[in-house]
Design an enzyme around this catalytic site. Structure first.
Site, PDB file in Angstrom:
ATOM      1  N   GLY A 239       0.830  -1.638  -0.377  1.00  0.00           N
ATOM      2  CA  GLY A 239      -0.365   0.134   0.175  1.00  0.00           C
ATOM      3  C   GLY A 239       1.303   1.399   0.398  1.00  0.00           C
ATOM      4  O   GLY A 239      -0.035   2.551   0.021  1.00  0.00           O
ATOM      5  N   ARG A 276       3.608  -1.746  -5.268  1.00  0.00           N
ATOM      6  CA  ARG A 276       3.764  -0.713  -6.215  1.00  0.00           C
ATOM      7  C   ARG A 276       5.036   0.599  -6.048  1.00  0.00           C
ATOM      8  O   ARG A 276       5.927   1.293  -6.632  1.00  0.00           O
ATOM      9  CB  ARG A 276       3.000   0.579  -5.935  1.00  0.00           C
ATOM     10  N   TYR A 316      -8.968   3.588 -12.702  1.00  0.00           N
ATOM     11  CA  TYR A 316      -9.362   4.232 -11.769  1.00  0.00           C
ATOM     12  C   TYR A 316      -9.186   5.739 -12.024  1.00  0.00           C
ATOM     13  O   TYR A 316      -9.356   6.875 -11.283  1.00  0.00           O
ATOM     14  CB  TYR A 316      -8.143   3.865 -10.784  1.00  0.00           C
ATOM     15  N   CYS A 355     -10.589   0.932 -30.272  1.00  0.00           N
ATOM     16  CA  CYS A 355     -11.899   1.208 -30.221  1.00  0.00           C
ATOM     17  C   CYS A 355     -12.537   2.223 -28.767  1.00  0.00           C
ATOM     18  O   CYS A 355     -14.228   0.757 -29.199  1.00  0.00           O
ATOM     19  CB  CYS A 355     -12.941   0.886 -31.402  1.00  0.00           C
TER      20      CYS A 355
HETATM   21  N1  LLP Z   1      -0.869  -7.195  -0.088  1.00  0.00           N
HETATM   22  C1  LLP Z   1      -1.946  -7.687  -0.777  1.00  0.00           C
HETATM   23  C2  LLP Z   1      -2.841  -8.804  -0.002  1.00  0.00           C
HETATM   24  C3  LLP Z   1      -2.692  -6.776  -1.823  1.00  0.00           C
HETATM   25  O1  LLP Z   1      -4.028  -7.098  -2.233  1.00  0.00           O
HETATM   26  C4  LLP Z   1      -1.628  -5.826  -2.189  1.00  0.00           C
HETATM   27  C5  LLP Z   1      -1.851  -5.041  -3.865  1.00  0.00           C
HETATM   28  C6  LLP Z   1      -0.577  -5.206  -2.394  1.00  0.00           C
HETATM   29  C7  LLP Z   1      -0.057  -6.323  -1.242  1.00  0.00           C
HETATM   30  C8  LLP Z   1       0.213  -4.638  -3.616  1.00  0.00           C
HETATM   31  O2  LLP Z   1       0.041  -3.289  -2.936  1.00  0.00           O
HETATM   32  P1  LLP Z   1       0.872  -1.909  -3.404  1.00  0.00           P
HETATM   33  O3  LLP Z   1       2.195  -2.005  -2.728  1.00  0.00           O
HETATM   34  O4  LLP Z   1       1.219  -2.622  -4.448  1.00  0.00           O
HETATM   35  O5  LLP Z   1       0.096  -1.391  -3.020  1.00  0.00           O
HETATM   36  N2  LLP Z   1      -4.408  -2.147  -9.727  1.00  0.00           N
HETATM   37  C9  LLP Z   1      -4.568  -0.934  -8.690  1.00  0.00           C
HETATM   38  C10 LLP Z   1      -3.595  -1.972  -7.469  1.00  0.00           C
HETATM   39  C11 LLP Z   1      -4.255  -2.617  -6.963  1.00  0.00           C
HETATM   40  C12 LLP Z   1      -4.215  -3.576  -5.481  1.00  0.00           C
HETATM   41  C13 LLP Z   1      -3.730  -4.614  -5.285  1.00  0.00           C
HETATM   42  N3  LLP Z   1      -3.323  -5.200  -4.268  1.00  0.00           N
HETATM   43  C14 LLP Z   1      -3.951   0.149  -9.309  1.00  0.00           C
HETATM   44  O6  LLP Z   1      -3.626   0.355 -10.729  1.00  0.00           O
HETATM   45  O7  LLP Z   1      -3.528   0.916  -8.687  1.00  0.00           O
END
Ligand code: LLP
Length: 430
Positions: A239, A276, A316, A355
């Site tokens: 996150g 991310r 988004y 498209c």
């Molecule tokens: N752990 C779990 C259980 C998760 O569901 C996620 C992301 C992460 C870790 C990694 O989160 P990060 O560190 O990347 O924030 N497609 C969306 C983001 C979806 C995130 C899904 N879960 C976007 O492009 O913003």
């Protein structure tokens, strides 16, 4: 901090000219910087060093094998959410002991494979899943290590489609039912409920949700221990946000200041699942201008990267900085604030060839005047870019390139039209 910088009016990735990469490999093209990927992993490792966490790179963010390999070489484990992701992590040589398995709908086959690979933790999201996992573990004669994924019911903190810890989303056990459910499994000998998992949402630009989540976790950990569960793991998920617009993200240290003391107090092993934060700013998507046009009083820049390559703006309304790879005279220095109209810029919609009216990478964006053949860089595209790409409109997926210092290499070849039909062509009725 990333390794995409303009020098003498040209965009470089580490020490390689991005224009040259496009000339060599074509467009649309994903370009990643190895130094940036490692730098961001290192930032987390350093910030949380005191508690020796298990840092599990979240494979869903960008599961390219060469990226996973780089993560493994630099000490990361993996957060997986499907058999496919588990397969990727194992393919690059990760041991199960460094893998955590999340997801609301793990199938029996997935549970079985993960158990046979001896994964470190199942992040379990429902009572039904606990029952199923116990059954599979029993038939295999093993004990499944479990963290209960809790939905802590926090206020909204990010886009509704990616907020995972508000009331009413599908993720985790409702915080009010966790203890009741856990009580039923105290004597279940094929499960060891040894942790709590919270993934709060993504991306998060404040430490406050972590502070609030951890406060709730502390109470739960104490209660679960009273029930007799040997709680020794706190998994705070991923996150951590990144810079998409300007410099809005927090350093890893800021999150550590909230999480580390709580982990010490609880006497738990910390697991983190960043995605991310590691990959986001380590990648750009390159598109080449095909045409420009004016319609309905608006200017459109039509280039060859589309929603099938990067769906985040469409899905988004995400903001990605965009700037020419070799800007025209007077625009060599990209703006501090991409939302502010710079002198001489034009307000344009940057769109692709797909498209759909929803096929855009940016709307009403202030860019220098552009011509056919100009190359645009879409920044912060390393996370959830290629990973969410598709073949919509029968567009072959882009190639992916890894840059390291002065060198570059293909890490996923561009798909061909034959790749697109490969799984169907033999079934055409004769
Ligand atoms: N752990 C779990 C259980 C998760 O569901 C996620 C992301 C992460 C870790 C990694 O989160 P990060 O560190 O990347 O924030 N497609 C969306 C983001 C979806 C995130 C899904 N879960 C976007 O492009 O913003």
């Amino acid at each position: 901090m990333d390794h995409f910088q303009y020098k003498a009016g040209k965009l470089l990735c580490e020490q390689v000219s991005v224009q040259e990469l496009a000339d060599t490999y074509g467009t649309p093209l994903y370009v990643y910087s190895a130094a940036t990927l490692v730098h961001h992993l290192r930032q987390i490792q350093l910030a949380f060093k005191e508690v020796d966490p298990l840092i599990c790179y979240s494979v869903k963010t960008n599961g390219n094998l060469s990226i996973l390999q780089l993560m493994r070489e630099h000490g990361a484990g993996f957060d997986v959410t499907s058999n496919g992701e588990l397969h990727r992590a194992l393919t690059v040589g990760s041991s199960g002991e460094k893998i955590v398995f999340a997801g609301v709908g793990k199938t029996e086959a997935e549970q079985r494979r993960a158990l046979s690979e001896k994964v470190f933790l199942f992040n379990v999201e429902s009572e039904a899943e606990l029952l199923a996992l116990a059954q599979v573990a029993k038939t295999m004669g093993v004990i499944a290590p479990v963290a209960l994924r809790v939905n802590p019911d926090l206020p909204p903190k990010t886009h509704a489609k990616t907020d995972t810890s508000v009331k009413g989303v599908k993720f985790g056990l409702d915080i009010h039912s966790v203890l009741e459910v856990a009580q039923k499994f105290v004597k279940q000998s094929n499960l060891e409920i040894c942790g709590i998992h919270m993934h709060l949402g993504s991306p998060i630009l404040s430490v406050e949700p972590y502070r609030q989540g951890i406060a709730k976790a502390k109470t739960l950990v104490a209660e679960l221990r009273k029930q007799g569960h040997p709680i020794k793991v706190l998994n705070m998920g991923g996150g951590f946000g990144i810079h998409y617009r300007k410099k809005e993200a927090l350093p890893a240290q800021a999150f550590a200041e909230v999480i580390v003391p709580a982990v010490k107090e609880m006497g738990c092993k910390l697991v983190l699942e960043p995605g991310r934060f590691i990959a986001g700013n380590a990648g750009v998507l390159l598109g080449k201008v095909i045409y420009t046009k004016e319609s309905g009083g608006k200017l459109f820049v039509i280039q060859d990267a589309a929603m099938n390559d990067l769906i985040r703006p469409t899905l988004y309304d995400s903001f990605h900085r965009i700037w020419p790879v070799e800007p025209p005279k007077g625009f060599e220095v990209p703006p501090e604030d991409y939302e502010c109209p710079g002198e001489g810029t034009l307000s344009v919609d940057v769109v692709g060839p797909v498209c759909e009216s929803g096929d855009f990478l940016a709307k009403q964006r202030h860019l220098p005047p552009l011509n056919q053949g100009d190359l645009l860089a879409v920044f912060s595209a390393g996370a959830y870019g290629m990973a969410m790409s598709s073949n919509y409109n029968s567009r072959p997926r882009a190639a992916e390139i890894m840059v390291s210092g002065t060198t570059h290499r293909v890490i996923r070849r561009r798909e061909t039209c034959d790749d697109l039909i490969a799984n169907e062509v033999e079934y055409i009725a004769k």
